[in-house]
Design a protein around this motif. Structure first.
Motif, PDB file in Angstrom:
ATOM      1  N   ALA A   1      -9.269  12.169   9.190  1.00  0.00           N
ATOM      2  CA  ALA A   1      -9.407  11.822   7.930  1.00  0.00           C
ATOM      3  C   ALA A   1      -8.538  11.548   6.168  1.00  0.00           C
ATOM      4  N   TRP A   2      -7.175  12.183   6.959  1.00  0.00           N
ATOM      5  CA  TRP A   2      -6.387  12.056   5.592  1.00  0.00           C
ATOM      6  C   TRP A   2      -5.684  10.628   6.015  1.00  0.00           C
ATOM      7  N   ARG A   3      -4.819  10.541   7.720  1.00  0.00           N
ATOM      8  CA  ARG A   3      -4.548   9.516   7.812  1.00  0.00           C
ATOM      9  C   ARG A   3      -5.903   7.882   7.444  1.00  0.00           C
ATOM     10  N   ILE A   4      -6.744   8.175   7.880  1.00  0.00           N
ATOM     11  CA  ILE A   4      -7.737   7.036   7.316  1.00  0.00           C
ATOM     12  C   ILE A   4      -7.588   6.788   5.987  1.00  0.00           C
ATOM     13  N   LYS A   5      -7.858   8.170   5.005  1.00  0.00           N
ATOM     14  CA  LYS A   5      -7.885   7.652   3.614  1.00  0.00           C
ATOM     15  C   LYS A   5      -6.330   7.025   3.363  1.00  0.00           C
ATOM     16  N   GLN A   6      -5.311   7.426   3.822  1.00  0.00           N
ATOM     17  CA  GLN A   6      -3.987   7.405   3.293  1.00  0.00           C
ATOM     18  C   GLN A   6      -3.919   5.396   3.938  1.00  0.00           C
ATOM     19  N   HIS A   7      -4.212   4.654   4.735  1.00  0.00           N
ATOM     20  CA  HIS A   7      -4.586   3.505   5.080  1.00  0.00           C
ATOM     21  C   HIS A   7      -5.333   2.743   4.204  1.00  0.00           C
ATOM     22  N   SER A   8      -6.349   3.102   3.850  1.00  0.00           N
ATOM     23  CA  SER A   8      -7.386   2.754   2.634  1.00  0.00           C
ATOM     24  C   SER A   8      -6.849   2.667   1.882  1.00  0.00           C
ATOM     25  N   ASP A   9      -6.146   3.129   0.868  1.00  0.00           N
ATOM     26  CA  ASP A   9      -5.651   3.482   0.410  1.00  0.00           C
ATOM     27  C   ASP A   9      -4.645   2.663  -0.730  1.00  0.00           C
ATOM     28  N   ALA A  10      -4.134   2.118   0.836  1.00  0.00           N
ATOM     29  CA  ALA A  10      -2.345   1.854   0.518  1.00  0.00           C
ATOM     30  C   ALA A  10      -2.705   0.079   0.694  1.00  0.00           C
ATOM     31  N   PHE A  11      -3.822  -0.302   1.735  1.00  0.00           N
ATOM     32  CA  PHE A  11      -4.959  -1.221   1.794  1.00  0.00           C
ATOM     33  C   PHE A  11      -5.589  -1.514   0.430  1.00  0.00           C
ATOM     34  N   LEU A  12      -6.061  -1.451  -0.292  1.00  0.00           N
ATOM     35  CA  LEU A  12      -6.784  -1.316  -1.321  1.00  0.00           C
ATOM     36  C   LEU A  12      -5.734  -1.852  -2.379  1.00  0.00           C
ATOM     37  N   SER A  13      -4.755  -1.065  -2.661  1.00  0.00           N
ATOM     38  CA  SER A  13      -3.589  -1.100  -3.341  1.00  0.00           C
ATOM     39  C   SER A  13      -2.807  -2.313  -3.544  1.00  0.00           C
ATOM     40  N   HIS A  14      -2.587  -2.945  -2.140  1.00  0.00           N
ATOM     41  CA  HIS A  14      -2.192  -4.349  -2.044  1.00  0.00           C
ATOM     42  C   HIS A  14      -3.548  -5.265  -1.874  1.00  0.00           C
ATOM     43  N   VAL A  15      -4.874  -5.031  -2.016  1.00  0.00           N
ATOM     44  CA  VAL A  15      -5.234  -6.214  -2.600  1.00  0.00           C
ATOM     45  C   VAL A  15      -5.933  -6.345  -4.135  1.00  0.00           C
ATOM     46  N   PHE A  16      -5.255  -5.121  -4.650  1.00  0.00           N
ATOM     47  CA  PHE A  16      -5.966  -5.023  -6.222  1.00  0.00           C
ATOM     48  C   PHE A  16      -4.788  -5.895  -6.361  1.00  0.00           C
ATOM     49  N   ASP A  17      -2.965  -5.625  -6.257  1.00  0.00           N
ATOM     50  CA  ASP A  17      -2.103  -6.524  -6.679  1.00  0.00           C
ATOM     51  C   ASP A  17      -1.865  -7.301  -5.935  1.00  0.00           C
ATOM     52  N   CYS A  18      -2.777  -8.007  -5.000  1.00  0.00           N
ATOM     53  CA  CYS A  18      -3.121  -9.655  -4.677  1.00  0.00           C
ATOM     54  C   CYS A  18      -3.845 -10.419  -6.249  1.00  0.00           C
ATOM     55  N   SER A  19      -4.485  -9.509  -6.814  1.00  0.00           N
ATOM     56  CA  SER A  19      -5.805 -10.260  -7.396  1.00  0.00           C
ATOM     57  C   SER A  19      -5.020 -10.047  -8.753  1.00  0.00           C
ATOM     58  N   THR A  20      -3.875  -9.475  -9.293  1.00  0.00           N
ATOM     59  CA  THR A  20      -2.972  -9.439  -9.603  1.00  0.00           C
ATOM     60  C   THR A  20      -2.221 -10.509 -10.105  1.00  0.00           C
ATOM     61  N   ALA A  21      -1.938 -11.035  -8.909  1.00  0.00           N
ATOM     62  CA  ALA A  21      -0.825 -12.007  -7.919  1.00  0.00           C
ATOM     63  C   ALA A  21      -1.585 -13.234  -8.696  1.00  0.00           C
ATOM     64  N   LEU A  22      -3.155 -13.691  -8.399  1.00  0.00           N
ATOM     65  CA  LEU A  22      -3.617 -14.729  -8.550  1.00  0.00           C
ATOM     66  C   LEU A  22      -3.669 -14.499  -9.943  1.00  0.00           C
ATOM     67  N   GLU A  23      -4.016 -13.961 -10.311  1.00  0.00           N
ATOM     68  CA  GLU A  23      -4.579 -14.314 -12.301  1.00  0.00           C
ATOM     69  C   GLU A  23      -2.790 -14.542 -12.893  1.00  0.00           C
ATOM     70  N   ASN A  24      -1.875 -14.399 -11.819  1.00  0.00           N
ATOM     71  CA  ASN A  24      -0.658 -14.574 -12.705  1.00  0.00           C
ATOM     72  C   ASN A  24      -0.716 -15.877 -11.980  1.00  0.00           C
ATOM     73  N   GLU A  25      -0.870 -16.161 -11.082  1.00  0.00           N
ATOM     74  CA  GLU A  25      -0.837 -18.132 -10.898  1.00  0.00           C
ATOM     75  C   GLU A  25      -1.943 -18.647 -12.017  1.00  0.00           C
ATOM     76  N   TYR A  26      -2.750 -17.583 -11.703  1.00  0.00           N
ATOM     77  CA  TYR A  26      -3.466 -18.859 -13.067  1.00  0.00           C
ATOM     78  C   TYR A  26      -3.421 -18.793 -14.632  1.00  0.00           C
ATOM     79  N   GLU A  27      -2.579 -17.865 -14.658  1.00  0.00           N
ATOM     80  CA  GLU A  27      -2.737 -17.861 -16.433  1.00  0.00           C
ATOM     81  C   GLU A  27      -0.836 -19.188 -16.378  1.00  0.00           C
ATOM     82  N   LYS A  28      -0.100 -19.802 -15.633  1.00  0.00           N
ATOM     83  CA  LYS A  28       0.253 -20.597 -15.025  1.00  0.00           C
ATOM     84  C   LYS A  28       0.132 -22.178 -15.353  1.00  0.00           C
ATOM     85  N   PHE A  29      -1.364 -22.204 -14.608  1.00  0.00           N
ATOM     86  CA  PHE A  29      -1.969 -23.482 -14.508  1.00  0.00           C
ATOM     87  C   PHE A  29      -3.461 -23.370 -15.694  1.00  0.00           C
ATOM     88  N   SER A  30      -3.547 -22.460 -16.565  1.00  0.00           N
ATOM     89  CA  SER A  30      -5.013 -22.250 -17.534  1.00  0.00           C
ATOM     90  C   SER A  30      -4.741 -23.262 -18.778  1.00  0.00           C
TER      91      SER A  30
END
Length: 376
Positions: A286-315
């Motif tokens: 459970a600990w190993r699965i949770k660690q992997h999940s948390d890291a994955f979701l963190s990258h998903v969130f960072d990717c959404s931030t990167a998308l928003e930053n890209e949009y700001e360049k052209f908004s």
């Protein structure tokens, strides 16, 4: 028993079975099963099919050189068949271990350990473990040589953290669970296993006391209520076998199966369903699965931030055509159009990620897209 040609004829119209030519020998096993998988056109064919669980044949002679357990089912899977059982008949009850079946192939070039599929990553793990324990390897080799001389296949269960299914086995073991005569399919008695285990210093599967017909239902409930235990296997004097699994194991196995592939973990994480599964897993898993999940979701969130930053360049670009020209070739090109329509960046990334969880290949592309490199 039967020959290679007879077996090939029996599986001719059974796509569930695989026939693997390994050069000097042929392995026949089933990949999946339904109610008709082990039903042949004749009683003889049915008997052949039910015995094709990693059964191995010498390619030249067509004779069986490895015979494992015949296919046996869970109690309750075939109620009509269960009604014919008499618990007053002679039977042996043993613990069901949560590992991988390992049994030797008596090939012309030498004896080879394999799983039902033949030589696999798991059987090579067993070879590696035995080679690291020379004295133990000698004992297993001696036992297997004796069995070969008697035309008997010894059946072992490999239980190890290196090959964990559901239950945790801190100490790696190769447990003798049965022995089957190749010529007629007879299972040797548990007393034979006990005596050989003592002689060669090899662990033997745990034996339970037999039960009577009147005691079955209470025993059945006891097995279902077991915790951290897969259940039991019953072998009757007439050769019939069945298994009963604990509810706890079935629940945990379902949970583990649901996390077998990384794409499944990703989907559970994105849909917020992982918390319902974690309590069913061992603390370490459970600990190993949770660690992997948390890291994955963190990258998903960072990717959404990167998308928003890209949009700001052209908004600030008002004209749609100019906007399309400006974002051409951008990593987030299609998403930027949707963001321009008012869809939030996180929702866009989330929708994309969920769609990518349909296959392992798409999940791999998702990892590349969000920059997530951790191994599952």
């Amino acid at each position: 028993m039967f020959t290679l040609n007879q077996a090939i004829t029996a599986v001719a119209n059974k796509p569930e079975f695989s026939v693997k030519d390994r050069g000097e020998y042929v392995v026949i096993d089933y990949n999946l099963n339904n109610k008709e998988t082990f039903v042949g056109g004749t009683p003889e064919e049915t008997d052949i099919l039910i015995n094709l669980r990693g059964t191995t044949f010498d390619k030249q002679s067509g004779k069986i050189i490895r015979l494992g357990y015949k296919k046996f089912f869970n109690y309750g899977e075939f109620p009509e068949q269960d009604k014919q059982i008499s618990w007053n008949d002679l039977h042996v009850i043993t613990q069901k271990l949560d590992g991988s079946l390992i049994f030797p192939i008596y090939a012309a070039s030498g004896t080879i350990l394999g799983t039902r599929a033949g030589v696999t990553d798991v059987s090579m793990l067993v070879d590696q473990w035995l080679n690291e324990n020379k004295e133990l390897k000698e004992m297993y080799d001696e036992l297997i040589d004796v069995c070969k001389d008697e035309n008997v296949t010894p059946l072992f269960e490999f239980c190890s953290r290196k090959n964990r299914i559901v239950l945790d086995y801190p100490e790696t073991q190769l447990v003798l669970t049965g022995m089957r005569r190749i010529t007629d399919g007879t299972m040797l008695s548990h007393d034979v296993l006990i005596n050989l285990g003592k002689l060669y210093g090899i662990p033997v599967v745990k034996l339970h006391d037999p039960i009577t017909a009147t005691g079955f239902y209470s025993f059945h409930q006891e097995v279902q209520d077991l915790e951290n235990d897969e259940g039991i296997v019953v072998l009757f004097g007439n050769g019939h076998m069945l298994k009963i699994k604990s509810d706890d194991y079935c629940l945990k196995h379902k949970a583990v199966d649901g996390l077998k592939f990384e794409k499944d973990l990703f989907l559970m994480s994105l849909q917020g369903k992982l918390d319902d599964v974690l309590p069913l897993l061992s603390p370490e898993f459970a600990w190993r699965i949770k660690q992997h999940s948390d890291a994955f979701l963190s990258h998903v969130f960072d990717c959404s931030t990167a998308l928003e930053n890209e949009y700001e360049k052209f908004s600030t670009i008002v004209d749609q055509k100019d906007f399309a020209i400006a974002i051409k070739g951008n990593k987030f090109q299609s998403m930027l159009f949707m963001r321009r329509k008012g869809v939030l960046s996180y929702e866009l990334i989330l929708q994309y990620a969920i769609k990518q969880c349909s296959t392992q290949d798409k999940a791999r592309l998702l990892k590349e897209f969000i920059g997530f490199n951790a191994e599952y």
